[in-house]
Enzyme design. Sequence first.
Site, PDB file in Angstrom:
ATOM      1  N   GLY A  59       3.821  -5.662 -14.678  1.00 39.95           N
ATOM      2  CA  GLY A  59       4.575  -5.488 -13.019  1.00 39.95           C
ATOM      3  C   GLY A  59       4.406  -4.290 -12.625  1.00 39.95           C
ATOM      4  O   GLY A  59       4.207  -3.363 -13.417  1.00 39.95           O
ATOM      5  N   PRO A  61       5.398  -0.826 -11.070  1.00 35.86           N
ATOM      6  CA  PRO A  61       7.032   0.086 -11.471  1.00 35.86           C
ATOM      7  C   PRO A  61       7.992  -0.144 -10.457  1.00 35.86           C
ATOM      8  O   PRO A  61       7.884  -0.764  -9.230  1.00 35.86           O
ATOM      9  CB  PRO A  61       6.301   1.646 -11.080  1.00 35.86           C
ATOM     10  CG  PRO A  61       4.790   1.565 -10.773  1.00 35.86           C
ATOM     11  CD  PRO A  61       4.401  -0.062 -10.458  1.00 35.86           C
ATOM     12  N   THR A  63      10.208  -2.740 -11.034  1.00 33.33           N
ATOM     13  CA  THR A  63      10.480  -4.119 -10.603  1.00 33.33           C
ATOM     14  C   THR A  63      11.125  -4.651 -11.867  1.00 33.33           C
ATOM     15  O   THR A  63      11.715  -5.828 -11.674  1.00 33.33           O
ATOM     16  CB  THR A  63       9.157  -5.244 -11.055  1.00 33.33           C
ATOM     17  OG1 THR A  63       8.485  -4.682 -12.147  1.00 33.33           O
ATOM     18  CG2 THR A  63       8.353  -4.892  -9.709  1.00 33.33           C
ATOM     19  N   LYS A  65      11.221  -4.220 -15.570  1.00 31.08           N
ATOM     20  CA  LYS A  65      10.623  -4.415 -16.943  1.00 31.08           C
ATOM     21  C   LYS A  65      11.536  -3.677 -17.991  1.00 31.08           C
ATOM     22  O   LYS A  65      11.969  -4.514 -18.966  1.00 31.08           O
ATOM     23  CB  LYS A  65       9.207  -3.934 -17.111  1.00 31.08           C
ATOM     24  CG  LYS A  65       8.174  -4.528 -16.289  1.00 31.08           C
ATOM     25  CD  LYS A  65       6.898  -4.111 -16.336  1.00 31.08           C
ATOM     26  CE  LYS A  65       6.733  -2.724 -15.890  1.00 31.08           C
ATOM     27  NZ  LYS A  65       7.016  -2.361 -14.636  1.00 31.08           N
ATOM     28  N   THR A  66      11.840  -2.627 -17.953  1.00 29.99           N
ATOM     29  CA  THR A  66      12.680  -1.957 -18.844  1.00 29.99           C
ATOM     30  C   THR A  66      14.281  -2.566 -18.889  1.00 29.99           C
ATOM     31  O   THR A  66      14.815  -2.712 -19.564  1.00 29.99           O
ATOM     32  CB  THR A  66      12.907  -0.477 -18.722  1.00 29.99           C
ATOM     33  OG1 THR A  66      11.426  -0.195 -18.406  1.00 29.99           O
ATOM     34  CG2 THR A  66      13.694   0.250 -19.670  1.00 29.99           C
ATOM     35  N   HIS A 310       1.570   7.866  21.199  1.00 34.69           N
ATOM     36  CA  HIS A 310       0.795   7.331  20.082  1.00 34.69           C
ATOM     37  C   HIS A 310       1.828   6.129  19.495  1.00 34.69           C
ATOM     38  O   HIS A 310       1.178   5.109  19.338  1.00 34.69           O
ATOM     39  CB  HIS A 310       0.636   8.437  18.923  1.00 34.69           C
ATOM     40  CG  HIS A 310      -0.136   8.080  17.998  1.00 34.69           C
ATOM     41  ND1 HIS A 310      -1.487   8.191  17.541  1.00 34.69           N
ATOM     42  CD2 HIS A 310       0.363   7.321  16.958  1.00 34.69           C
ATOM     43  CE1 HIS A 310      -1.905   7.494  16.511  1.00 34.69           C
ATOM     44  NE2 HIS A 310      -0.741   6.809  15.982  1.00 34.69           N
ATOM     45  N   GLU A 311       2.868   6.209  19.338  1.00 29.26           N
ATOM     46  CA  GLU A 311       3.869   5.599  18.553  1.00 29.26           C
ATOM     47  C   GLU A 311       4.183   4.212  19.540  1.00 29.26           C
ATOM     48  O   GLU A 311       4.179   3.063  19.297  1.00 29.26           O
ATOM     49  CB  GLU A 311       5.023   5.990  18.146  1.00 29.26           C
ATOM     50  CG  GLU A 311       4.998   7.256  17.059  1.00 29.26           C
ATOM     51  CD  GLU A 311       4.281   6.717  15.985  1.00 29.26           C
ATOM     52  OE1 GLU A 311       4.294   5.525  15.611  1.00 29.26           O
ATOM     53  OE2 GLU A 311       3.803   7.838  15.186  1.00 29.26           O
ATOM     54  N   ASP A 386      -3.884   6.228  10.331  1.00 31.88           N
ATOM     55  CA  ASP A 386      -4.311   4.704  10.783  1.00 31.88           C
ATOM     56  C   ASP A 386      -5.648   4.539  10.564  1.00 31.88           C
ATOM     57  O   ASP A 386      -6.198   3.430  10.311  1.00 31.88           O
ATOM     58  CB  ASP A 386      -4.022   5.003  12.196  1.00 31.88           C
ATOM     59  CG  ASP A 386      -2.699   5.116  12.867  1.00 31.88           C
ATOM     60  OD1 ASP A 386      -1.689   4.871  12.015  1.00 31.88           O
ATOM     61  OD2 ASP A 386      -2.302   5.555  14.102  1.00 31.88           O
TER      62      ASP A 386
END
Length: 467
Positions: A59, A61, A63, A65-66, A310-311, A386
Site C-alpha cells: 500500500g 506510504p 496507510t 502497514k507497520t 488567478h485564484e 496548473d
Amino acid sequence: MGKATVTTLDKNAKKIMFKDVAGCDEAKAEIMEFVDFLKHPKKYEDLGAKIPRGALLVGPPGTGKTLLAKATAGESGVPFLSISGSDFMEMFVGVGPSRVRDLFAQARGQVRIARFPNPDTLFAHTRLTLSFIYRKAPSIIFIDEIDAIGRQRGKGGGFGGNDERENTLNQLLVEMDGFGSKEGVVVLAGTNRPDILDRALMRPGRFDRQISVDRPDIKGREQIFRVHLGGIKLDGKIPHYSERLAALTPGMTGADIANVVNEAALVAARKAATSVNLSHFEAAADRVIAGLEKKNKVISKTERNTVAYHEAGHAVVGWMLEHAEPLLKVSIVPRGAAALGFAQYLPNENLLMTTHQLTDMMCMTLGGRAAEEVMLGKISTGAQNDLEKVTKMAYARVAVYGMNEKVGMLSFPSDEGKYFPTQIPPPCGGPVTGDCLLRPRYERLTLSLLGIRELPKAVLTGHRAVD
C-alpha cells in the site's frame, strides 16, 4: 557482524491492539486470521488447513502497514521479531546472507511457556510441582521495507551474480521455502513498491497472500478520526467532529489524519484555548496540505492583485462547470516554499472518470491563467503548476485512456514520472527519435489546450459583464 539486529516485543511496554487500527477493515480481517490460527490451531488442523507461510502488506506510504504488524505483535501471543530490509545490507561480502540465516535461526529457536491447569497431577510420579514447561512455538518475523533486499535480480544497478543484494535475496528465498526449510515461522513484510519485487519472492509458498492496504475512504477516515480524537480535549462530541473532518480530508492516509489531529491540538495550545474546536482543525488541515502560512512575506500590490485574479478564476470556472469538483476555499495568503495562493476543492472519490469530467477538470485548472489574460490582459508564471497538471491530464486522456478519435482506442506504456511513452512504434517505420515521438503529441496537446481555454475565458467574460 553477521548477527541480525532484530527488535523483539517489550512485554512491559504498552501494546498496540487491533482495536487501535481503523480504516482498513479488510486488511485487518486477513491479518487477524493469522493471529487466530496461532491462538487456536486445532480448529484449522482438524479441517486439514495449514497456516499461510507469509503475507505481504502492500500500500501507499502512511496507510498503516507497520501499524498492522505492531497490532499483530500485540495480539498474537507468540514470539515476534521485527527487522528492516536495510539492516541486511552491509558493505562487506557475505554479511547479508549471514544475517538472514541468523534471523531465521533465532525465530526457530524461540520458545513459549505452556501452562497446565494441574501440574501436581501431571508430574505426580516424579514429585515435581513445576507450573510450566517450555516448548517450541510458531514465530512471526516482520520485515519492513522488504524492497531494500527484494528487488528483481539482474536489475537496479547490480553487479550480476556476485551482487550482495542478490545473495541476500537468494538466502531469504531458501529460508522461506527451500529444500531444508521447516515450518514454524510466519513471515510478514511491508512495502509500497510491489512492482519491483522479485517474482520468486512473491510466489505462493513464500508469500501466500498479498494484502492491499489502500487509502481509506470516507467511512475509513471517520473511523481513524474517532481513534485519534479520543486522545485530545474537544469542545464537542467526537462523532460530530469525525464525520465532518472525514468529509474535509479526501485522499488523506492514516498518517496524514494523525498529523492533522496533532497539529490542531498544537494550534489550540498556541492560541491558549481551553479545548480544540473546528477552526483549529481547519487551520491544521491548511498547514498539512499547503504548508506553513507566511503572513509577513513581502509581496507587491501588483503581484497580490494577479494572485487574487488567478485564484478567483479557478473558483468562478469551477463553480460554473457541472462536473468540476466542489470548491471549499480560496486563499491568497502565501504558504510553503513557493505557493502564493491556493484554491482547495473537495474531490469526489469516484473510481471512474468520464470525458466530461476530465474536460471540466482541465477547464477549471486553466481558469487561473484565463482569468489573468481576460482581467489583466497579460499572463504570468504563476500558472506553471496548473500547466503541469493539465499536461498530465491531456496526455493521459489521449495516450493512456484512448479518449481521442485520431489516435484511437490505444493505451501506450509509459515510465513512471514521464509524460511521454518510450516504447511507441514509429509511425513512419523509421527509427524512434525524440522529434518523432514528442512533436505530434505536443501539437495535439497545444490544440487541445487552445480549444479548452475558450470556455473559461467565455465564463469569465460573461461573469464580468454581469457585474
